[in-house]
Design an enzyme around this catalytic site. Structure first.
Site, PDB file in Angstrom:
ATOM      1  N   ASP A   1       0.837  -1.208   0.000  1.00 38.53           N
ATOM      2  CA  ASP A   1       0.000   0.000   0.000  1.00 38.53           C
ATOM      3  C   ASP A   1       0.872   1.260   0.000  1.00 38.53           C
ATOM      4  O   ASP A   1       0.362   2.378  -0.082  1.00 38.53           O
ATOM      5  CB  ASP A   1      -1.022  -0.003   1.154  1.00 38.53           C
ATOM      6  CG  ASP A   1      -0.375  -0.060   2.522  1.00 38.53           C
ATOM      7  OD1 ASP A   1       0.862  -0.134   2.612  1.00 38.53           O
ATOM      8  OD2 ASP A   1      -1.126  -0.023   3.528  1.00 38.53           O
ATOM      9  N   SER A   2       2.185   1.053   0.019  1.00 36.35           N
ATOM     10  CA  SER A   2       3.117   2.171  -0.194  1.00 36.35           C
ATOM     11  C   SER A   2       2.900   2.761  -1.599  1.00 36.35           C
ATOM     12  O   SER A   2       3.421   3.833  -1.904  1.00 36.35           O
ATOM     13  CB  SER A   2       4.570   1.714  -0.024  1.00 36.35           C
ATOM     14  OG  SER A   2       4.802   0.513  -0.735  1.00 36.35           O
TER      15      SER A   2
ATOM     16  N   ASP B   1      -1.069  -6.368  -0.228  1.00 38.70           N
ATOM     17  CA  ASP B   1      -1.168  -5.642   1.041  1.00 38.70           C
ATOM     18  C   ASP B   1      -2.596  -5.127   1.226  1.00 38.70           C
ATOM     19  O   ASP B   1      -3.067  -4.305   0.430  1.00 38.70           O
ATOM     20  CB  ASP B   1      -0.206  -4.439   0.942  1.00 38.70           C
ATOM     21  CG  ASP B   1       0.360  -4.037   2.266  1.00 38.70           C
ATOM     22  OD1 ASP B   1       0.077  -4.707   3.269  1.00 38.70           O
ATOM     23  OD2 ASP B   1       1.120  -3.043   2.293  1.00 38.70           O
TER      24      ASP B   1
ATOM     25  N   LYS C   1      -1.308  -9.559   3.021  1.00 39.36           N
ATOM     26  CA  LYS C   1      -0.595  -9.111   4.226  1.00 39.36           C
ATOM     27  C   LYS C   1      -1.508  -8.140   4.947  1.00 39.36           C
ATOM     28  O   LYS C   1      -2.198  -7.352   4.310  1.00 39.36           O
ATOM     29  CB  LYS C   1       0.724  -8.420   3.862  1.00 39.36           C
ATOM     30  CG  LYS C   1       1.425  -7.795   5.076  1.00 39.36           C
ATOM     31  CD  LYS C   1       2.817  -7.298   4.748  1.00 39.36           C
ATOM     32  CE  LYS C   1       2.873  -5.893   4.234  1.00 39.36           C
ATOM     33  NZ  LYS C   1       2.371  -4.851   5.167  1.00 39.36           N
TER      34      LYS C   1
ATOM     35  N   GLU D   1      -1.648  -5.569   8.712  1.00 44.99           N
ATOM     36  CA  GLU D   1      -0.849  -5.008   9.803  1.00 44.99           C
ATOM     37  C   GLU D   1      -1.502  -5.254  11.163  1.00 44.99           C
ATOM     38  O   GLU D   1      -2.712  -5.188  11.289  1.00 44.99           O
ATOM     39  CB  GLU D   1      -0.684  -3.488   9.597  1.00 44.99           C
ATOM     40  CG  GLU D   1       0.107  -3.141   8.366  1.00 44.99           C
ATOM     41  CD  GLU D   1       0.291  -1.632   8.199  1.00 44.99           C
ATOM     42  OE1 GLU D   1       0.051  -0.861   9.150  1.00 44.99           O
ATOM     43  OE2 GLU D   1       0.684  -1.229   7.087  1.00 44.99           O
TER      44      GLU D   1
ATOM     45  N   GLU E   1       8.895  -4.235  11.053  1.00 37.95           N
ATOM     46  CA  GLU E   1       9.293  -2.924  10.523  1.00 37.95           C
ATOM     47  C   GLU E   1       9.857  -2.006  11.601  1.00 37.95           C
ATOM     48  O   GLU E   1       9.249  -1.805  12.658  1.00 37.95           O
ATOM     49  CB  GLU E   1       8.084  -2.252   9.838  1.00 37.95           C
ATOM     50  CG  GLU E   1       8.441  -0.896   9.238  1.00 37.95           C
ATOM     51  CD  GLU E   1       7.478  -0.407   8.166  1.00 37.95           C
ATOM     52  OE1 GLU E   1       6.574  -1.160   7.754  1.00 37.95           O
ATOM     53  OE2 GLU E   1       7.665   0.745   7.721  1.00 37.95           O
TER      54      GLU E   1
HETATM   55  O1  KIV Z   1       3.427  -1.132   1.763  1.00 35.61           O
HETATM   56  C1  KIV Z   1       4.586  -1.516   1.846  1.00 35.61           C
HETATM   57  O2  KIV Z   1       5.411  -1.212   0.982  1.00 35.61           O
HETATM   58  C2  KIV Z   1       4.962  -2.329   3.003  1.00 35.61           C
HETATM   59  C3  KIV Z   1       6.388  -2.717   3.130  1.00 35.61           C
HETATM   60  C4  KIV Z   1       7.256  -1.574   3.312  1.00 35.61           C
HETATM   61  C5  KIV Z   1       6.605  -3.761   4.149  1.00 35.61           C
HETATM   62  O3  KIV Z   1       4.137  -2.662   3.799  1.00 35.61           O
END
Ligand code: KIV
Length: 263
Positions: free
Chosen positions: A43-44, A82, A111, A113, A177
């Protein structure tokens, strides 16, 4: 070419480090597929591709477009999706969204959090055959800053317990992280599943970074990022030269022009 499976990842605990990077589009996905064990459609993407301030603004439909684009061009790596902010607020919502995401994008796993707070959700997803990767330490979806975690005993205990709970709930790997080195080491030595560090030292079973950060496409320079290349300089050079050529009528030249050949 053998497709990397979750079983493969599990067997890498304590062995050859697992290589992971993020990808959001076709070309990067194709390159990463030749080198990385895991590709995360992170989600980055909100920050890297849309200029958002935090990952909280990222919507599931946007993520699914990127998930689809990445997965379509990956043959070998394990592709993890994510789950964005507020898409797993309870186990039923999480399952509905995860099912839709995996069906639409064909990604291999998701994934999410969080630690103890999301245990019931993870247990439910795993029971329903959704492969889940966990994420502890700094949680960008729930944090307003990028501060190091695990500096005091209270935090250390909480993060370690979070990681143990995730592993008990059935995740196949855990992203750690931005935590102090000895906490990462303790987690890695305690949980039976591979740990993937980002700003969490070499004492993890693998490493992950955001692709834009390592190729100089972002302006994010935390201590844990190593820049391997500066793509921006190359793009700038090409764009400048192209504009000069157009202005001087050097482009298009003969080789770029279609002519009708007389017979
Ligand atoms: O969204 C992302 O890029 C992440 C990683 C940095 C682990 O969650």
């Amino acid at each position: 070419m053998q497709k990397i499976t979750i079983k493969n990842i599990l067997t890498r605990k304590g062995k050859e480090p697992i290589t992971c990077l993020t990808a959001y589009s076709k070309v990067t996905a194709e390159i990463l597929d030749r080198h990385c064990d895991i590709i995360l459609v992170g989600d980055s993407v909100g920050m890297t591709m849309y200029g958002m301030k935090t990952t909280k603004e990222v919507k599931i439909d946007t993520m699914m477009l990127h998930g689809k684009a990445v997965k379509k061009f990956v043959k070998r790596s394990l592709v993890v999706f994510d789950m964005p902010y507020k898409t797993y607020t309870n186990k039923f919502i999480a399952y509905k969204n995860a099912k839709k995401v995996l069906k639409t994008t064909r990604c291999d796993a998701i994934k999410l959090e969080g630690g103890k707070k999301v245990i019931n959700i993870i247990r439910y997803l795993v029971k329903k055959n959704i492969p889940v990767m966990g994420h502890v330490g700094l949680l960008p979806q729930y944090s307003n800053n990028f501060k190091l975690k695990g500096k005091n005993l209270f935090q250390r205990k909480k993060i370690l317990e979070d990681a143990i709970s995730l592993s008990d709930a059935g995740v196949f790997a855990i992203v750690i992280e931005c935590v102090v080195e000895n906490l990462a080491k303790e987690i890695t030595n305690t949980v039976p599943v591979p740990t993937i560090g980002i700003g969490a030292s070499k004492y993890c079973d693998g490493q992950i970074l955001v692709i834009d950060d390592i190729i100089g496409l972002s302006n994010f320079h935390p201590r844990f990022v190593k820049k391997y290349f500066n793509v921006k300089i190359g793009i700038e050079k090409a764009v400048k030269k192209y504009c000069e050529d157009v202005k001087k009528r050097k482009f298009p030249s003969l080789q770029h022009v279609y002519k009708l050949h007389k017979r």
